[in-house]
Design a protein around this motif. Sequence first.
Motif, PDB file in Angstrom:
ATOM      1  N   GLY A  25       0.790  -1.215  -0.024  1.00 10.63           N
ATOM      2  CA  GLY A  25       0.017  -0.146  -0.095  1.00 10.63           C
ATOM      3  C   GLY A  25       0.826   1.346  -0.114  1.00 10.63           C
ATOM      4  O   GLY A  25       0.716   2.031  -0.704  1.00 10.63           O
ATOM      5  N   PHE A  26       1.969   1.214   0.809  1.00 12.53           N
ATOM      6  CA  PHE A  26       2.781   2.573   0.831  1.00 12.53           C
ATOM      7  C   PHE A  26       3.272   2.639  -0.484  1.00 12.53           C
ATOM      8  O   PHE A  26       3.515   3.925  -0.878  1.00 12.53           O
ATOM      9  N   THR A  27       3.865   1.667  -1.181  1.00 15.15           N
ATOM     10  CA  THR A  27       4.515   1.682  -2.242  1.00 15.15           C
ATOM     11  C   THR A  27       3.771   1.859  -3.379  1.00 15.15           C
ATOM     12  O   THR A  27       4.105   2.836  -4.313  1.00 15.15           O
ATOM     13  N   MET A  28       2.476   1.744  -3.474  1.00 14.90           N
ATOM     14  CA  MET A  28       1.446   1.982  -4.501  1.00 14.90           C
ATOM     15  C   MET A  28       1.338   3.474  -4.442  1.00 14.90           C
ATOM     16  O   MET A  28       1.213   4.193  -5.623  1.00 14.90           O
ATOM     17  N   VAL A  29       0.725   4.193  -3.455  1.00 16.91           N
ATOM     18  CA  VAL A  29       1.027   5.563  -3.263  1.00 16.91           C
ATOM     19  C   VAL A  29       1.881   6.328  -3.695  1.00 16.91           C
ATOM     20  O   VAL A  29       1.677   7.316  -4.429  1.00 16.91           O
ATOM     21  N   PHE A  30       3.140   5.842  -3.443  1.00 16.27           N
ATOM     22  CA  PHE A  30       4.286   6.445  -3.936  1.00 16.27           C
ATOM     23  C   PHE A  30       4.288   6.478  -5.472  1.00 16.27           C
ATOM     24  O   PHE A  30       4.818   7.301  -6.275  1.00 16.27           O
ATOM     25  N   GLY A  31       4.137   5.180  -6.017  1.00 13.55           N
ATOM     26  CA  GLY A  31       4.443   4.815  -7.243  1.00 13.55           C
ATOM     27  C   GLY A  31       3.458   5.671  -8.180  1.00 13.55           C
ATOM     28  O   GLY A  31       3.843   6.069  -9.399  1.00 13.55           O
ATOM     29  N   ILE A  32       2.294   5.974  -7.678  1.00 15.55           N
ATOM     30  CA  ILE A  32       1.478   6.639  -8.637  1.00 15.55           C
ATOM     31  C   ILE A  32       1.035   8.189  -8.398  1.00 15.55           C
ATOM     32  O   ILE A  32       1.041   8.868  -9.188  1.00 15.55           O
ATOM     33  N   ARG A  34       3.283   9.920  -6.341  1.00 10.63           N
ATOM     34  CA  ARG A  34       4.572  10.397  -5.900  1.00 10.63           C
ATOM     35  C   ARG A  34       4.549  11.003  -4.334  1.00 10.63           C
ATOM     36  O   ARG A  34       5.160  12.094  -4.071  1.00 10.63           O
ATOM     37  N   ILE A  35       3.871  10.311  -3.451  1.00 14.45           N
ATOM     38  CA  ILE A  35       3.863  10.888  -2.005  1.00 14.45           C
ATOM     39  C   ILE A  35       4.418   9.881  -1.028  1.00 14.45           C
ATOM     40  O   ILE A  35       3.943   8.568  -1.259  1.00 14.45           O
ATOM     41  N   VAL A  36       5.193  10.170  -0.407  1.00 13.76           N
ATOM     42  CA  VAL A  36       5.856   9.198   0.652  1.00 13.76           C
ATOM     43  C   VAL A  36       4.983   9.677   1.829  1.00 13.76           C
ATOM     44  O   VAL A  36       5.037  10.483   2.553  1.00 13.76           O
ATOM     45  N   ASN A  37       3.796   8.435   2.066  1.00  9.96           N
ATOM     46  CA  ASN A  37       3.009   8.631   2.963  1.00  9.96           C
ATOM     47  C   ASN A  37       3.211   8.218   4.459  1.00  9.96           C
ATOM     48  O   ASN A  37       3.064   7.127   4.764  1.00  9.96           O
ATOM     49  N   PHE A  38       3.865   9.109   5.379  1.00  8.04           N
ATOM     50  CA  PHE A  38       4.117   8.709   6.764  1.00  8.04           C
ATOM     51  C   PHE A  38       3.169   8.713   7.436  1.00  8.04           C
ATOM     52  O   PHE A  38       3.109   8.408   8.798  1.00  8.04           O
ATOM     53  N   ALA A  39       1.862   8.777   7.138  1.00  6.11           N
ATOM     54  CA  ALA A  39       0.665   8.478   7.880  1.00  6.11           C
ATOM     55  C   ALA A  39       0.211   6.884   7.316  1.00  6.11           C
ATOM     56  O   ALA A  39      -1.142   6.903   7.987  1.00  6.11           O
ATOM     57  N   MET A  80      -8.831  12.289   3.472  1.00  8.36           N
ATOM     58  CA  MET A  80      -7.742  13.029   3.412  1.00  8.36           C
ATOM     59  C   MET A  80      -7.176  13.256   2.140  1.00  8.36           C
ATOM     60  O   MET A  80      -6.557  14.153   2.051  1.00  8.36           O
ATOM     61  N   GLU A  81      -7.195  12.354   1.284  1.00 13.17           N
ATOM     62  CA  GLU A  81      -6.896  12.368  -0.136  1.00 13.17           C
ATOM     63  C   GLU A  81      -7.516  13.916  -0.845  1.00 13.17           C
ATOM     64  O   GLU A  81      -6.907  14.420  -1.485  1.00 13.17           O
ATOM     65  N   ARG A  82      -8.973  14.081  -0.506  1.00 15.92           N
ATOM     66  CA  ARG A  82      -9.618  14.942  -0.933  1.00 15.92           C
ATOM     67  C   ARG A  82      -9.111  16.554  -0.251  1.00 15.92           C
ATOM     68  O   ARG A  82      -8.809  17.400  -1.048  1.00 15.92           O
ATOM     69  N   VAL A  83      -9.050  16.417   0.896  1.00 13.61           N
ATOM     70  CA  VAL A  83      -8.495  17.702   1.567  1.00 13.61           C
ATOM     71  C   VAL A  83      -7.055  18.009   1.900  1.00 13.61           C
ATOM     72  O   VAL A  83      -6.657  19.206   1.525  1.00 13.61           O
ATOM     73  N   VAL A  84      -6.149  16.914   1.755  1.00 16.54           N
ATOM     74  CA  VAL A  84      -5.003  17.247   1.953  1.00 16.54           C
ATOM     75  C   VAL A  84      -3.848  16.776   0.769  1.00 16.54           C
ATOM     76  O   VAL A  84      -3.189  17.630   0.252  1.00 16.54           O
ATOM     77  N   PHE A  85      -3.906  15.425   0.684  1.00 15.71           N
ATOM     78  CA  PHE A  85      -2.827  14.788  -0.478  1.00 15.71           C
ATOM     79  C   PHE A  85      -3.024  15.286  -1.911  1.00 15.71           C
ATOM     80  O   PHE A  85      -1.996  15.460  -2.599  1.00 15.71           O
ATOM     81  N   ARG A  86      -4.291  15.457  -2.078  1.00 15.78           N
ATOM     82  CA  ARG A  86      -4.665  16.176  -3.626  1.00 15.78           C
ATOM     83  C   ARG A  86      -3.529  17.181  -3.804  1.00 15.78           C
ATOM     84  O   ARG A  86      -3.113  17.575  -5.026  1.00 15.78           O
ATOM     85  N   LYS A  87      -3.589  18.123  -2.898  1.00 13.13           N
ATOM     86  CA  LYS A  87      -2.704  19.412  -3.243  1.00 13.13           C
ATOM     87  C   LYS A  87      -1.302  19.091  -3.560  1.00 13.13           C
ATOM     88  O   LYS A  87      -0.593  19.911  -4.053  1.00 13.13           O
ATOM     89  N   PHE A  88      -0.621  17.887  -2.631  1.00 11.40           N
ATOM     90  CA  PHE A  88       0.571  17.712  -3.207  1.00 11.40           C
ATOM     91  C   PHE A  88       1.002  16.753  -3.723  1.00 11.40           C
ATOM     92  O   PHE A  88       2.145  16.315  -3.751  1.00 11.40           O
ATOM     93  N   ARG A  89       0.273  16.153  -4.816  1.00 17.98           N
ATOM     94  CA  ARG A  89       0.698  15.128  -5.785  1.00 17.98           C
ATOM     95  C   ARG A  89       1.797  15.513  -6.579  1.00 17.98           C
ATOM     96  O   ARG A  89       1.949  16.659  -7.207  1.00 17.98           O
ATOM     97  N   GLY A  90       2.852  14.718  -6.875  1.00 17.82           N
ATOM     98  CA  GLY A  90       3.961  15.029  -7.383  1.00 17.82           C
ATOM     99  C   GLY A  90       5.104  15.904  -6.853  1.00 17.82           C
ATOM    100  O   GLY A  90       6.197  16.145  -7.196  1.00 17.82           O
ATOM    101  N   ARG A 168      -1.310   1.300 -13.853  1.00 19.28           N
ATOM    102  CA  ARG A 168      -0.022   1.119 -14.332  1.00 19.28           C
ATOM    103  C   ARG A 168       0.246   2.191 -15.328  1.00 19.28           C
ATOM    104  O   ARG A 168       1.650   2.663 -15.355  1.00 19.28           O
ATOM    105  N   ALA A 169      -0.618   2.750 -16.213  1.00 21.56           N
ATOM    106  CA  ALA A 169      -0.230   3.806 -17.024  1.00 21.56           C
ATOM    107  C   ALA A 169       0.047   5.048 -16.463  1.00 21.56           C
ATOM    108  O   ALA A 169       1.424   5.568 -16.793  1.00 21.56           O
ATOM    109  N   VAL A 170      -0.666   5.230 -15.310  1.00 17.65           N
ATOM    110  CA  VAL A 170      -0.446   6.507 -14.479  1.00 17.65           C
ATOM    111  C   VAL A 170       0.806   6.586 -13.805  1.00 17.65           C
ATOM    112  O   VAL A 170       1.719   7.418 -13.640  1.00 17.65           O
ATOM    113  N   ALA A 171       1.252   5.443 -13.380  1.00 20.39           N
ATOM    114  CA  ALA A 171       2.384   4.902 -12.641  1.00 20.39           C
ATOM    115  C   ALA A 171       3.542   5.182 -13.491  1.00 20.39           C
ATOM    116  O   ALA A 171       4.683   5.768 -13.040  1.00 20.39           O
ATOM    117  N   GLN A 172       3.504   4.825 -14.865  1.00 13.20           N
ATOM    118  CA  GLN A 172       4.753   5.233 -15.531  1.00 13.20           C
ATOM    119  C   GLN A 172       4.890   6.446 -16.067  1.00 13.20           C
ATOM    120  O   GLN A 172       5.870   6.967 -16.100  1.00 13.20           O
TER     121      GLN A 172
END
Length: 289
Positions: A25-32, A34-39, A80-90, A168-172
Amino acid sequence: MNIILAQTVVNGLMVGMIYVLMAIGFTMVFGIMRIVNFAHGEFYMVGAFLFAILYGSNDMPFAVSVLLAVGATAVLGLLMERVVFRKFRGNELNGMIASVGVALIVQNSALLLWGSSARTVAPIVSGVVSVGGIVFPWSRLVVIIGAIVAVVSLNLLVGHTRIGRAMRAVAQDAEIAQVQGIRVDLIFPVAFVLGVSLAAFAGVLMAPVLSVSPFIGLAPTLKAFVIVVIGGLGSVPGAVAGGLLIGLIESFAGTFVSASLSEILQFLVVIAVVLLRPQGLLGRKEREA
């Protein structure tokens, strides 16, 4: 000696499968995203806590408790994705800082809601199974079976469905995927909720094995981070290889040397991988600009 060696390998693989579930789960979030999710570990904690309340304290049926615990945590992840993480993609640095803030918010909210006392959950199945002198505790076997089912299901989803191919396409390459007509804005929340759900499911599986408290999220987060660095950030096969490797290191160190040496060995492996293969054992090299 052969029995001891075989038992050590089996123990390592059992522990490793638990780590695999957390790390995927951790690596999927990063791969797609690009967020290192320490939560990530806090969602593991929420899943474990909800399961402890539903199944352990209110005697709800096991399957219903699992679905409600994972489902409620997934809804929290989507919020959390809607309120916080969406703003920091990439934006890896700001996303990482934001995830630390989310971890503190979730942990302290759990502390206010459920208190600081640890809770225990009775094993779903008790006893052990012995095969050729090698002992398999049922409590661990349930975890392993659940982890294998989750990993196989994820593999089928990613490899054999339309949404999986889009992920997979988005991750690439997210930009090229968008040009090809893939709704990238829909893939990000799907990937994040899937990662959160895997963390919550890991918490559900581990609740009967370990005591549950608002502070149990940090250790699995750090473990998942170590594993994905070894396996390669964004690589699901790397997360599997790294999780099993860390499980075996812990098992061999605990059996033949000292449990306290395990952490040192793990970080020596991390340092060696970073020096010799910065992209991880199965990760891809970043493209140079």
